[in-house]
Design a protein around this motif. Structure first.
Motif, short mmCIF file in Angstrom:
data_model
loop_
_atom_site.label_atom_id
_atom_site.label_comp_id
_atom_site.label_asym_id
_atom_site.label_seq_id
_atom_site.Cartn_x
_atom_site.Cartn_y
_atom_site.Cartn_z
N PRO A 54 60.63 21.41 -17.03
CA PRO A 54 60.62 22.63 -17.84
C PRO A 54 59.39 22.65 -18.76
O PRO A 54 58.74 21.61 -18.95
CB PRO A 54 61.90 22.52 -18.66
CG PRO A 54 62.16 21.05 -18.74
CD PRO A 54 61.65 20.47 -17.45
N ALA A 55 59.09 23.80 -19.34
CA ALA A 55 58.00 23.90 -20.31
C ALA A 55 58.41 23.27 -21.63
O ALA A 55 57.57 22.79 -22.39
CB ALA A 55 57.62 25.36 -20.52
N ALA A 56 59.72 23.31 -21.92
CA ALA A 56 60.20 22.77 -23.19
C ALA A 56 61.69 22.47 -23.09
O ALA A 56 62.39 22.95 -22.20
CB ALA A 56 59.97 23.79 -24.31
N VAL A 77 57.03 17.21 -22.66
CA VAL A 77 57.06 18.65 -22.89
C VAL A 77 57.41 18.88 -24.37
O VAL A 77 57.79 17.95 -25.08
CB VAL A 77 58.08 19.37 -21.98
CG1 VAL A 77 57.73 19.15 -20.50
CG2 VAL A 77 59.51 18.95 -22.25
N VAL A 113 58.54 29.92 -28.06
CA VAL A 113 58.37 30.02 -26.60
C VAL A 113 57.49 31.22 -26.28
O VAL A 113 57.34 32.13 -27.10
CB VAL A 113 59.72 30.18 -25.84
CG1 VAL A 113 60.57 28.94 -25.98
CG2 VAL A 113 60.48 31.40 -26.30
N GLN A 114 56.95 31.18 -25.09
CA GLN A 114 56.16 32.30 -24.57
C GLN A 114 56.94 32.93 -23.42
O GLN A 114 57.71 32.25 -22.75
CB GLN A 114 54.81 31.79 -24.07
CG GLN A 114 53.95 31.13 -25.13
CD GLN A 114 53.66 32.06 -26.28
OE1 GLN A 114 53.27 33.21 -26.09
NE2 GLN A 114 53.89 31.58 -27.50
N GLY A 116 58.18 33.85 -20.00
CA GLY A 116 58.07 33.11 -18.75
C GLY A 116 58.27 31.61 -18.86
O GLY A 116 58.41 30.93 -17.85
N ASP A 117 58.28 31.07 -20.09
CA ASP A 117 58.53 29.63 -20.25
C ASP A 117 59.91 29.29 -19.68
O ASP A 117 60.88 29.99 -19.93
CB ASP A 117 58.50 29.22 -21.72
CG ASP A 117 57.11 29.06 -22.28
OD1 ASP A 117 56.13 29.17 -21.51
OD2 ASP A 117 57.01 28.84 -23.51
N ARG A 118 59.96 28.18 -18.95
CA ARG A 118 61.21 27.67 -18.41
C ARG A 118 61.72 26.59 -19.36
O ARG A 118 61.02 25.62 -19.62
CB ARG A 118 60.97 27.11 -17.00
CG ARG A 118 60.48 28.18 -16.03
CD ARG A 118 60.02 27.61 -14.70
NE ARG A 118 61.09 26.92 -14.00
CZ ARG A 118 61.19 25.59 -13.88
NH1 ARG A 118 60.28 24.80 -14.38
NH2 ARG A 118 62.20 25.06 -13.24
N VAL A 119 62.93 26.78 -19.87
CA VAL A 119 63.46 25.92 -20.93
C VAL A 119 64.83 25.38 -20.55
O VAL A 119 65.65 26.10 -19.98
CB VAL A 119 63.57 26.73 -22.25
CG1 VAL A 119 64.13 25.87 -23.37
CG2 VAL A 119 62.20 27.29 -22.65
N ALA A 144 61.84 33.74 -22.61
CA ALA A 144 61.96 32.47 -21.87
C ALA A 144 63.07 32.58 -20.82
O ALA A 144 63.98 33.40 -20.94
CB ALA A 144 62.28 31.32 -22.83
N THR A 145 62.98 31.73 -19.82
CA THR A 145 64.04 31.59 -18.83
C THR A 145 64.76 30.29 -19.12
O THR A 145 64.14 29.22 -19.13
CB THR A 145 63.44 31.53 -17.41
OG1 THR A 145 62.75 32.75 -17.16
CG2 THR A 145 64.52 31.31 -16.37
#
Length: 180
Positions: A54-56, A77, A113-114, A116-119, A144-145
């Motif tokens: 994930p992004a975060a 991340v 978050v931005q 589209g970020d996957r969290v 975010a997703t």
């Protein structure tokens, strides 16, 4: 070594009648104080998210911070704290949710978050699911997703995990306990 979930479960302490009579409190502090058990616990989540990176990791106040920050570090991340109202110093977005008696509000920074970020959203335990659902809504409002909600413990009889899945949130837990 035995099954990791069974190993983790045997290190969760049950405290009867806390905080009120009739509640069987599932205490994760023994997991945290034993270095071997803590490593097994964190590794379960690291292995799950290593390839889907994930992004975060977003952690729910407060015990989700413990697991979430270590998991974020191990995956290299970012970590996003989702806090109780009034605890974050910058511009926030908030979500209020209902408790058994009354309501509560959680917040996160608007720049956490931005789109589209996957969290991955993580907490220690799922009871009624209200806090996790509020956290997921915050992340989604900022674009975010939430690829999955995760927790160490599920208390399925309280209905939270079913509620979260019904709301469309994929869920991963390591152990479950019958009863409250």
């Amino acid at each position: 070594m035995q099954d990791p979930s069974a190993y983790i479960k045997q290190h969760i302490r049950t405290v009867p009648d806390w905080p009120v009579a009739g509640v069987q409190f599932r205490d994760i502090t023994p997991l945290l104080s034993n270095p071997r058990v803590f490593r097994v616990l964190i590794d379960q989540f690291v292995h799950r998210y290593f390839d889907t990176r994930p992004a975060a990791i977003a952690g729910l106040d407060a015990r989700g911070f413990i697991i979430g920050s270590v998991l974020a570090y191990e995956l290299n991340v970012g970590f996003i704290p989702i806090r109780k109202k009034g605890k974050l110093p910058f511009t926030t977005v908030e979500e209020t949710y209902e408790l058994e008696y009354g309501s509560a509000t959680v917040e996160m920074h608007t720049d956490a978050v931005q789109p589209g970020d996957r969290v991955v959203l993580i907490d220690d335990l799922i009871a009624t699911g209200g806090t996790m659902l509020a956290g997921a809504r915050l992340l989604q409002r900022l674009g975010a997703t939430v690829i999955e909600g995760a927790a160490i413990v599920d208390l399925p009889e309280l209905g939270g995990s079913a509620r979260l899945r019904a709301a469309g949130l994929p869920l991963h837990t390591l152990v479950d306990f019958a009863g409250h």
